[in-house]
Design a protein around this motif. Structure first.
Motif, mmCIF file in Angstrom:
data_model
loop_
_atom_site.group_PDB
_atom_site.id
_atom_site.type_symbol
_atom_site.label_atom_id
_atom_site.label_comp_id
_atom_site.label_asym_id
_atom_site.label_seq_id
_atom_site.Cartn_x
_atom_site.Cartn_y
_atom_site.Cartn_z
ATOM 1 N N VAL A 136 0.141 -0.921 0.202
ATOM 2 C CA VAL A 136 -0.481 0.424 -0.055
ATOM 3 C C VAL A 136 1.192 1.468 -0.134
ATOM 4 O O VAL A 136 0.356 2.499 -0.617
ATOM 5 N N LEU B 155 -8.801 -1.969 -1.128
ATOM 6 C CA LEU B 155 -8.689 -2.122 -0.134
ATOM 7 C C LEU B 155 -10.391 -1.796 0.235
ATOM 8 O O LEU B 155 -10.021 -2.977 1.389
ATOM 9 N N ASP C 5 -9.237 -4.587 4.060
ATOM 10 C CA ASP C 5 -8.177 -4.234 4.753
ATOM 11 C C ASP C 5 -8.141 -3.011 5.819
ATOM 12 O O ASP C 5 -7.837 -2.209 4.834
ATOM 13 N N SER D 170 -5.125 -1.008 6.590
ATOM 14 C CA SER D 170 -4.638 -0.416 4.575
ATOM 15 C C SER D 170 -5.742 0.785 4.241
ATOM 16 O O SER D 170 -5.164 2.079 3.754
#
Length: 426
Positions: free
Chosen positions: A4, A31, A36, A39
């Motif tokens: 990322v 994402l 996530d 992230s």
């Protein structure tokens, strides 16, 4: 995470602003699909922090556009409620550090996060989040209707948390808007009125609470549809539902009127309630009738009425009596004025089931507050009820008037029909 950060560094090197915005949005989409959260927090930090922990600060013109979609995706994506709450809280804290740049985004997150907290019955948390929405900035135009709606919602949440002090401050803010002649939002008006009634009730200003509850008991179908939504119009029992809600408000008005300090002001409220033909349908009608007729209320009736009260309506006052006890003693003292011309403190204490000294003090307070027409002779230990003498004088005058009318009629018959009168006397 390193992937990322590498992607963010690559986007920073893009020269075109439009392409940067597009790439940031694509990264956010990936994402969110992957759920996530760590992230997503890194992406958020790069967009919102100034300066960020790594890399260069993203220009506000870019970050504002990307974050507009980002904050919406937090609550529209397939994240769990826990993840929504976590990411929403983090985003809110970061954006507040640059509030002037992200007012619109802060508002969106605050409203969505408050919805989650409210659903979790975290009333105070939801109210606190909404209370920090920026409304006074010159960078965006916030309508009076939105402000009133927000203030009323915050007040309702604080009331659910039993914090009438905080609720009162927001009701006061909304009052200056809702009270305008051109304000037409029926839903907000109704909710504002309901908040005021509950606040007056919680603060034990029972006379004002009774008036507001009574106004709430008179709402029509248009207001109910505004509050419940257009779907309510399709309900077959809508009229019954409206009647039930109105009767509930009328019952609350009756409770508050009964608990209000005895005196002329309460008598006017009681008269308004008692003469309302709907009052005969409420469970407290018998008690309402007795209070309105200024009759003495006995212990069994008080105990039955107590079952309809809320905790704050049975709280202990500064003089050691509960709200209910004080209201009933004052009422019976008011009723005693209709039964006696005068009475000793000892007899009055026996009548009210309190000590003579307490009976004297309560009578004195009511006289000083102009709630009881009486005079007190402390040397003789007597209280003279002026209303009692006036009532007796009025009764005597009515008797004299009736007797005079009978005599006038008898004289008329004697003068015009002497034979008939003689037959009646025979």
């Amino acid at each position: 995470m390193s992937e990322v950060m590498a992607a963010l560094d690559a986007i920073e090197k893009i020269g075109s602003h439009a392409q940067k915005i597009e790439e940031y949005k694509k990264l956010a989409d990936r994402l969110f699909q992957a759920k996530d959260v760590p992230s997503l927090v890194s992406l958020l930090a790069r967009l919102a922090d100034d300066p960020p922990s790594s890399g260069e600060a993203v220009p506000t013109i870019i970050s504002r556009q990307v974050l507009q979609d980002f904050v919406t995706q937090i609550f529209d994506a397939s994240l769990s409620r826990v993840q929504m709450k976590e990411l929403g809280t983090i985003a809110l804290n970061k954006l507040r550090a640059r509030q002037s740049a992200f007012e619109e985004q802060i508002t969106i997150i605050s409203e969505k996060l408050a919805d989650i907290l409210q659903a979790d019955e975290d009333w105070k948390g939801a109210a606190d989040v909404l209370a920090r929405i920026p409304l006074g900035s010159s960078q965006r135009n916030v309508s009076d209707e939105y402000k009133a709606k927000l203030y009323v919602r915050i007040a309702m949440l604080y009331l659910e948390d039993d914090d009438e002090v905080s609720a009162d401050s927001y009701v006061a803010r909304s009052h200056s808007i809702v009270g305008k002649a051109d304000f037409t939002n029926l839903e907000v008006k109704f909710q504002h009125q309901a908040c005021r009634a509950r606040i007056f009730d919680a603060k034990r200003n029972f006379q004002a609470a009774a008036r507001h509850y009574y106004e709430l008991s008179q709402v029509g179908k248009a207001t109910v549809l505004a509050v419940m939504g257009a779907a309510a119009a399709e309900q077959d029992n809508l009229d019954e539902l409206i009647e039930q809600q109105n009767l509930e408000a009328l019952t609350k008005a009756a409770v508050c009127a009964i608990l209000a300090p005895a005196g002329p002001d309460r008598s006017r409220i009681l008269a308004m309630l008692y003469k309302d033909e709907r009052s005969s349908k409420i469970s407290l009608y018998t008690m309402l009738q007795k209070i309105y007729m200024e009759r003495v209320v006995r212990a069994p009736e008080i105990e039955e009425f107590r079952k309809a009260l809320k905790p704050h309506q049975m709280a202990t006052t500064s003089d050691g009596l509960t709200v209910l006890q004080k209201a009933m003693i004052e009422h019976n003292l008011f009723a005693a004025a209709k039964l006696y011309n005068n009475i000793t403190f000892r007899e009055l204490g026996f009548f009210l089931h309190v000590a003579p000294e307490q009976a004297e003090k309560m009578a004195r307070d009511m006289v000083l507050e102009s709630r009881l027409a009486a005079s007190i002779d402390q040397i003789e230990g007597l209280i003279y009820f002026e209303e009692g003498r006036e009532a007796g004088t009025l009764w005597d005058a009515e008797i004299r008037g009736a007797c005079t009318a009978v005599n006038t009629l008898a004289q008329y018959i004697t003068d015009r029909h002497p034979s008939t009168f003689a037959e009646l006397l025979a």
